[in-house]
Design an enzyme around this catalytic site. Structure first.
Site, PDB file in Angstrom:
ATOM      1  N   ASP A  69      52.612 -79.873 -25.455  1.00 55.79           N
ATOM      2  CA  ASP A  69      52.113 -79.916 -26.876  1.00 55.79           C
ATOM      3  C   ASP A  69      51.506 -81.357 -26.730  1.00 55.79           C
ATOM      4  O   ASP A  69      50.946 -82.022 -26.103  1.00 55.79           O
ATOM      5  CB  ASP A  69      53.049 -80.091 -27.419  1.00 55.79           C
ATOM      6  CG  ASP A  69      52.500 -79.398 -29.157  1.00 55.79           C
ATOM      7  OD1 ASP A  69      52.477 -80.009 -29.561  1.00 55.79           O
ATOM      8  OD2 ASP A  69      52.721 -78.508 -29.923  1.00 55.79           O
ATOM      9  N   HIS A 125      46.742 -78.656 -30.107  1.00 56.34           N
ATOM     10  CA  HIS A 125      47.680 -78.957 -29.879  1.00 56.34           C
ATOM     11  C   HIS A 125      47.270 -79.337 -28.248  1.00 56.34           C
ATOM     12  O   HIS A 125      48.402 -79.865 -27.259  1.00 56.34           O
ATOM     13  CB  HIS A 125      49.059 -78.572 -29.987  1.00 56.34           C
ATOM     14  CG  HIS A 125      49.112 -78.126 -31.122  1.00 56.34           C
ATOM     15  ND1 HIS A 125      50.251 -78.440 -32.200  1.00 56.34           N
ATOM     16  CD2 HIS A 125      48.863 -77.177 -31.883  1.00 56.34           C
ATOM     17  CE1 HIS A 125      50.629 -78.718 -32.965  1.00 56.34           C
ATOM     18  NE2 HIS A 125      49.704 -77.228 -33.302  1.00 56.34           N
ATOM     19  N   GLU A 144      47.010 -74.729 -35.795  1.00 58.06           N
ATOM     20  CA  GLU A 144      47.026 -75.728 -36.013  1.00 58.06           C
ATOM     21  C   GLU A 144      45.513 -76.423 -35.439  1.00 58.06           C
ATOM     22  O   GLU A 144      45.296 -77.510 -35.027  1.00 58.06           O
ATOM     23  CB  GLU A 144      47.913 -76.143 -36.118  1.00 58.06           C
ATOM     24  CG  GLU A 144      49.281 -75.632 -37.018  1.00 58.06           C
ATOM     25  CD  GLU A 144      50.705 -76.663 -36.866  1.00 58.06           C
ATOM     26  OE1 GLU A 144      51.023 -76.592 -38.125  1.00 58.06           O
ATOM     27  OE2 GLU A 144      50.344 -77.190 -35.758  1.00 58.06           O
ATOM     28  N   TYR A 171      62.767 -70.463 -39.221  1.00 57.54           N
ATOM     29  CA  TYR A 171      62.172 -72.199 -38.326  1.00 57.54           C
ATOM     30  C   TYR A 171      63.769 -73.109 -38.116  1.00 57.54           C
ATOM     31  O   TYR A 171      63.634 -73.273 -39.425  1.00 57.54           O
ATOM     32  CB  TYR A 171      60.943 -72.542 -38.418  1.00 57.54           C
ATOM     33  CG  TYR A 171      59.833 -72.585 -38.426  1.00 57.54           C
ATOM     34  CD1 TYR A 171      59.036 -71.217 -37.955  1.00 57.54           C
ATOM     35  CD2 TYR A 171      59.052 -73.209 -37.773  1.00 57.54           C
ATOM     36  CE1 TYR A 171      58.075 -70.805 -37.791  1.00 57.54           C
ATOM     37  CE2 TYR A 171      57.344 -73.774 -37.785  1.00 57.54           C
ATOM     38  CZ  TYR A 171      57.629 -71.793 -37.444  1.00 57.54           C
ATOM     39  OH  TYR A 171      56.485 -71.654 -36.835  1.00 57.54           O
ATOM     40  N   TRP A 216      61.547 -75.869 -32.940  1.00 58.48           N
ATOM     41  CA  TRP A 216      60.670 -77.579 -32.829  1.00 58.48           C
ATOM     42  C   TRP A 216      61.446 -78.704 -33.174  1.00 58.48           C
ATOM     43  O   TRP A 216      62.256 -78.867 -34.035  1.00 58.48           O
ATOM     44  CB  TRP A 216      59.435 -77.488 -34.132  1.00 58.48           C
ATOM     45  CG  TRP A 216      58.877 -75.777 -34.100  1.00 58.48           C
ATOM     46  CD1 TRP A 216      58.861 -75.245 -34.382  1.00 58.48           C
ATOM     47  CD2 TRP A 216      57.437 -75.777 -32.853  1.00 58.48           C
ATOM     48  NE1 TRP A 216      57.424 -74.430 -34.911  1.00 58.48           N
ATOM     49  CE2 TRP A 216      57.680 -73.733 -33.832  1.00 58.48           C
ATOM     50  CE3 TRP A 216      57.104 -76.055 -32.008  1.00 58.48           C
ATOM     51  CZ2 TRP A 216      56.429 -73.663 -33.189  1.00 58.48           C
ATOM     52  CZ3 TRP A 216      56.530 -75.557 -31.164  1.00 58.48           C
ATOM     53  CH2 TRP A 216      55.601 -74.105 -31.414  1.00 58.48           C
TER      54      TRP A 216
END
Length: 755
Positions: free
Chosen positions: A194, A261, A325, A416, A466
């Site tokens: 990332d 990313h 994203e 999440y 995450w």
């Protein structure tokens, strides 16, 4: 055979009708598809043999794992044999139905695990281990006869570990694999790349790890620099982890993010990007970055080299390529990218990403692998064989299934698990919106919006961790468990008759049996949370107690320990000031984690921590860790980064002569693009700014100002004090600060109304 249709409803009926029979049913997690008591009893001793067919490596692996678990749990060392004339644990090969299914038969002759594949034998062994650890203690154990026919509801039952934002040791990854296996989770999605870090060794490109595996964490202006952090996995370490997982029935799906990313790769090899400079320290920001890979053939050669190495390390059928994203501002601003689009006849940047993904999918397909990506890849012309990880709710899975694509459900925020499980002083940093254990357990991975004839496209589910705000391995464990056990059950067990109270009953035992595996799970579901109702000037306070699990709470008010004989909480407690309140949740006679030992006096009832106050808005609420000190305990601040403002409702302001705020400063290290323009502060009256206290609402009269000058040079917590005009009774207080910009970001740790 008595079938669980519905499983848990059957258990309840069996308890009511035949208590003795029902008591023979062990508390297993996940709950099996079919389970029934049978005559006979099996006595496990140190002399019990594990009987494995000759030359059956899968059966031997399952037997070895069962032996390891029983050694840890019961202290027994069992031998493996090809035959035994005595009661034994036997592993047999035979067809038992779908993949990963098994049959477990326990009677006076021993225990027999039958399955058609290696995974089924392993899961049968896990179930037997659970049956043999219904009671704690070491040594021999005898259990009643039992017949189980079991199979999973979904094929993909997973967790995602983000090792890019914060690195975890190989030893921790192996521990996580152990914990997954005993919950019958079978897929570890490993997020290795990332913006903040590159974690996989690629010998052809050494700068990926020599440069981009490391960073200096962000700190507030003027604060001491924190030590460098990071790390990476050598190829030898990855091979060992993959083999370790394989022996436990777990497939590791690696993720190499693209086209977004990509900052870590571009930091190491700037030619992979658009030539946009990277400000120093950007790699320690959080958020959505604008740096994307370019579309040069040399960049695709780099990505294909990386993927070739990845495929050599990971035998998984699936390779995850991210795709989420991808902010396309740099593509839009690049003459080279625009020329490339024109030459390819591509109409816009969304179509360019689709072309990018197609090219990578073709490369993977040529190597007999299958592309999987986040649901943004549906926005273009998605490759025909692509699988979708649906994270922006369940809509991605619905769209994918209707279009004939397989999908894995991992919707935010429900799955999440970097979302905090609760509030309170023991909760680690994370996303501020609470996703508790009950919420996860209530999730159904089979959306009704998908027609029955397309439901087969739902492969299963996974929960994602995450790690932007998960700095330590202990915190990662806290976030994962026990919510991962809920994911395991909803992925494995039938949905009919699902009951949260029954799940909690079985979960307590599951967490206990996992402790010898190094598990220290979150106690949030069992934590006692007090809520105060105090009227200014009174000599008593009303305290309400609650927990998330629904288990009974017991308490004392005389300072004595809380035992199973302590009073049972039934409603708000009127406590004289001062009183020492101790309380704990109980499972039977066992006090669980999350107990409180809290004094209530004239000062404490006039003090609130940020965890007990509301944020004035709810745009992006985070629980952020202080950047000081480098070693030792740091404060955790709960704040809305777009509107740092707190409300203390019905504050007992009557009689208070002053107000004290304990505050800290933290860096504003967030990549939020143009959204930063929406963050506004009142103009400061002093160079450093000031905290402001308003009465009634955030538009109410200003009743106190606390200049920040004393805190500016202090990297830790600072107590600010200001006089208050005398005001009667209780009223809400709005607490905010003035500033010239977003950095540093000031945070509130606690408020005290001083008499």
């Amino acid at each position: 055979m008595i079938s669980f249709r519905p499983a848990l409803t059957f258990i309840a009926a069996l308890y009511a009708a035949t208590p003795a029979a029902a008591q023979q049913l062990p508390r297993l997690l996940p709950v099996p598809a079919e389970m029934a008591p049978v005559p006979g009893r099996f006595a496990l001793t140190a002399a019990t043999a594990l009987v494995v067919p000759a030359r059956d490596a899968g059966a031997r692996a399952a037997a070895d794992r069962l032996a390891e678990l029983l050694k840890l749990s019961r202290g027994l060392t069992l031998r493996t044999a090809v035959a035994s004339p005595h009661p034994a644990i036997r592993f047999l090969r035979a067809r038992t139905g779908k993949a990963e299914s098994y049959v477990l038969a326990i009677d006076g002759k021993g225990a027999t695990i039958t399955a058609g594949d290696d995974a089924g034998l392993l899961y049968g062994a896990v179930t037997l281990w659970q049956a043999l650890t219904q009671q704690g203690g070491k040594g021999a154990v005898t259990i009643p006869g039992l017949s189980i026919h079991d199979a999973p509801r979904f094929a993909w039952r997973g967790l995602m570990l983000d090792s890019a934002r914060h690195f975890q040791s190989p030893a921790y990854v192996r521990q996580l694999i152990d914990w997954m296996a005993v919950n019958k989770l079978n897929t570890l999605h490993w997020h290795l790349v990332d913006d903040q870090g590159w974690r996989i060794e690629i010998p052809k490109y050494p700068r990926l790890t020599s440069i981009s595996a490391w960073r200096i964490p962000a700190s507030a202006p003027g604060a001491p620099q924190l030590p460098r952090t990071g790390g990476f996995y050598t190829q030898a370490e990855i091979r060992a982890i993959v083999a370790y997982a394989g022996k436990r029935g777990i497939t590791i799906v690696p993720e190499i993010e693209m086209p977004g990313h990509a900052l870590a790769a571009i930091r190491a090899y700037p030619e992979l990007g658009m030539g946009v400079p990277i400000p120093p320290g950007t790699e320690s920001d959080w958020g959505v970055f604008p740096w994307l890979y370019n579309t040069d053939d040399t960049t695709f050669a780099f990505l294909e080299d990386v993927l070739t190495e990845v495929m050599a390390l990971f035998p998984s059928r699936y390779i995850h390529v991210g795709g989420d994203e991808a902010v396309k501002d740099q593509w839009k601003g690049s003459p080279a990218i625009q020329a490339r689009m024109k030459a390819l006849g591509i109409k816009d940047e969304t179509a360019l990403q689709a072309w990018f993904v197609h090219r990578i999918a073709g490369f993977l397909e040529a190597h007999h692998r299958k592309l999987i990506g986040w649901d943004e890849i549906l926005e273009g012309d998605v490759p025909a064989d692509a699988t979708i990880t649906s994270w922006r709710g369940i809509e991605g899975a619905i769209t994918a299934a209707k279009a004939g694509h397989d999908a894995v459900l991992s919707p935010s925020p429900t799955l999440y698990i970097n979302q905090r499980q609760g509030t309170g002083p023991n909760e680690p940093p994370g996303r501020g919106d609470v996703v508790d254990l009950r919420t996860v357990y209530a999730f159904d991975p089979a959306p009704r919006e998908i027609p029955a004839e397309q439901q087969h496209h739902i492969l299963g589910l996974q929960a994602n961790l995450w790690t932007e705000h998960v700095r330590t391995e202990a915190r990662a464990t806290w976030h994962f468990f026990p919510r991962a056990s809920a994911v395991a059950e909803i992925g494995w067990s039938k949905p009919e008759g699902r009951d949260f109270a029954d799940f909690i009953d079985r979960l307590v035992l599951q967490m206990d049996r996992m402790k010898p595996l190094g598990m220290n799970p979150a106690t949030t579901a069992f934590a006692v949370r007090p809520a105060l109702d105090y009227k200014a000037g009174e000599k008593t306070v009303s305290v309400s107690l609650a927990n998330q699990s629904g288990l009974p709470i017991r308490y004392t008010t005389d300072g004595t320990p809380v035992t199973a004989r302590a009073p049972l909480y039934a409603g708000p407690l009127a406590l004289p000031l001062p009183t020492r309140l101790r309380a704990a949740s109980f499972h039977g006679s066992e006090a669980l984690g999350g107990a409180i030992d809290q004094p209530f006096d004239a000062r404490s009832v006039r003090t609130r921590g940020d965890e007990d106050m509301k944020t004035c808005s709810n745009r992006v609420v985070l629980a952020l860790e202080d950047d000081y000190p480098a070693a030792g305990k740091r404060a955790v601040f709960r704040t809305d980064i777009f509107a740092p403002c707190w409300q203390w409702e019905a504050a007992p302001i009557g009689g208070a002569k002053a107000i004290a705020l304990t505050v800290g400063q933290i860096p504003f290290n967030f990549q939020i693009g143009k959204d930063i323009e929406s963050i506004h502060f009142r103009t400061p009256a002093t160079p450093a700014g000031e905290f402001e206290i308003r009465a009634g609402s955030c538009q109410g009269p200003l009743i106190a100002t606390l200049p920040l000058a004393p805190a500016v040079t202090n990297p830790g917590l600072t107590r600010l004090l200001a006089p208050l005009p005398l005001r009667p009774g209780n009223e809400s207080l709005c607490i905010s600060y003035t500033a010239k910009g977003v950095s540093p970001m000031w945070a509130l740790e606690s408020v005290e109304l001083v008499q």
